[in-house]
Design an enzyme around this catalytic site. Sequence first.
Site, PDB file in Angstrom:
ATOM      1  N   THR A  65     -18.253 -44.355  30.976  1.00 32.90           N
ATOM      2  CA  THR A  65     -16.664 -44.535  30.959  1.00 32.90           C
ATOM      3  C   THR A  65     -16.182 -44.067  29.579  1.00 32.90           C
ATOM      4  OG1 THR A  65     -17.115 -46.382  32.183  1.00 32.90           O
ATOM      5  CG2 THR A  65     -14.876 -46.343  31.153  1.00 32.90           C
ATOM      6  N   HIS A 118      -8.964 -31.849  35.272  1.00 24.38           N
ATOM      7  CA  HIS A 118      -9.676 -32.982  35.949  1.00 24.38           C
ATOM      8  C   HIS A 118      -8.679 -33.317  37.269  1.00 24.38           C
ATOM      9  CE1 HIS A 118     -12.416 -33.516  32.748  1.00 24.38           C
ATOM     10  NE2 HIS A 118     -13.003 -34.230  33.529  1.00 24.38           N
ATOM     11  N   LYS A 174      -7.964 -39.285  37.271  1.00 22.09           N
ATOM     12  CA  LYS A 174      -8.664 -39.715  36.046  1.00 22.09           C
ATOM     13  C   LYS A 174      -7.466 -40.383  35.127  1.00 22.09           C
ATOM     14  CE  LYS A 174     -11.227 -37.648  32.158  1.00 22.09           C
ATOM     15  NZ  LYS A 174     -12.448 -38.546  32.129  1.00 22.09           N
ATOM     16  N   PRO A 188     -20.055 -38.663  26.591  1.00 23.55           N
ATOM     17  CA  PRO A 188     -18.838 -38.339  27.239  1.00 23.55           C
ATOM     18  C   PRO A 188     -19.074 -37.291  28.367  1.00 23.55           C
ATOM     19  CG  PRO A 188     -19.317 -36.983  25.164  1.00 23.55           C
ATOM     20  CD  PRO A 188     -20.078 -38.076  25.234  1.00 23.55           C
ATOM     21  N   ASN A 189     -20.421 -36.995  28.646  1.00 23.50           N
ATOM     22  CA  ASN A 189     -20.367 -35.830  29.825  1.00 23.50           C
ATOM     23  C   ASN A 189     -22.027 -36.178  30.069  1.00 23.50           C
ATOM     24  OD1 ASN A 189     -20.741 -33.901  31.591  1.00 23.50           O
ATOM     25  ND2 ASN A 189     -18.717 -33.385  31.236  1.00 23.50           N
ATOM     26  N   GLY A 207     -13.106 -37.619  27.527  1.00 19.17           N
ATOM     27  CA  GLY A 207     -14.034 -37.664  26.530  1.00 19.17           C
ATOM     28  C   GLY A 207     -14.873 -36.651  26.191  1.00 19.17           C
TER      29      GLY A 207
END
Length: 255
Positions: free
Chosen positions: A87, A141, A145, A112-113, A151
Site C-alpha cells: 500500500t 494508472h 487508484k 512501492p512496486n 509510490g
Amino acid sequence: MISVAVAGCAGRMGQQVVAAVNGADDMQLACGIDPALPAEDFPVFATVAEALDACAVDVLVDFTRPDVVAANLAEALPRGVDCVVGTTGLSTEKLEELAALAPAGTALFYAPNFTTGAVLMMEFSQVAAKYFPQVEVIEYHHEKKLDAPSGTAVRTAQLIAAAREGQPSEAPGRETEIAGAEGARGALIDGIPVHSVRSAGFSASQEVIFGSFGQTLTLRHDSWDRGSYMPGVLLGIRSMGEREGLVVGLETFMG
C-alpha cells in the site's frame, strides 16, 4: 511453513495475494482481514487486532488503503509480526516511525512496486541520471487508484535525485506555467518533475524520459496483470525471517 495474513483480502490485489500464498509450497494462509467480511473458505476478520488475537501469524501482507495502512502496521509490528506492505502513500518518516514500534528481529518491508521490471527500470534510471541534465517521470494508472503520484514514481524520482547528488532536473519548471494552469509542469519530487495520469484503460505504467542536446532516452515499464506483482510479494514474505527494521525496495532481495 510461513503463516500469512492478508489485509485487504477482498480487494483486487488482496485476492491475488491470497491465491499466490495458497499456491506456495512453503506458506499457509492464516486468515484474511477486510471490514467487508466477505464470505471465504478461510477465516476473515474485520480488523488486524481481531485477526492477530485469533490466529498465529508470521507475516502480515498489507494491500489496503493509504488511510488505513499505518494503523494496521501500528497494530501488527509491536506484536512481533513481520509486515510486507504494498500500500503506497506512506512517507519515509512515517515508515521509520512505524518500524521503531517493532521489537528486535521484526521487519517492516515496504515496496512501492513488486514487479521485477519496475525495479530494473528504477535501477537503469539511476545509471542514466548522471548523463542527462533533464529528466521527467510520467506514470499512468487506472482511475480507481487512490494516491497520486504513485509510490513507484515517488521512489523513482528519489533514486534519480540521489544519483544526481541532489541536482534537480534542468527541464523548464513552474516559471513557464501560464496563469490559471498552475501545476501543468507536474509535482516536484526532490527536484524531479512527476506527472500522474488516471484513466480507464490503464493498469500500471511508467515512463522516465531523459533529455540532453539532440537526444532523448525513454525507459518504460508496463504491467497489464496484477499477477506480475506476485513473485515479488512471495519473495518479500520469504525474506522476512532474515531481516529486521525498515527495508525499502524489492531490489534489496533481488541480489
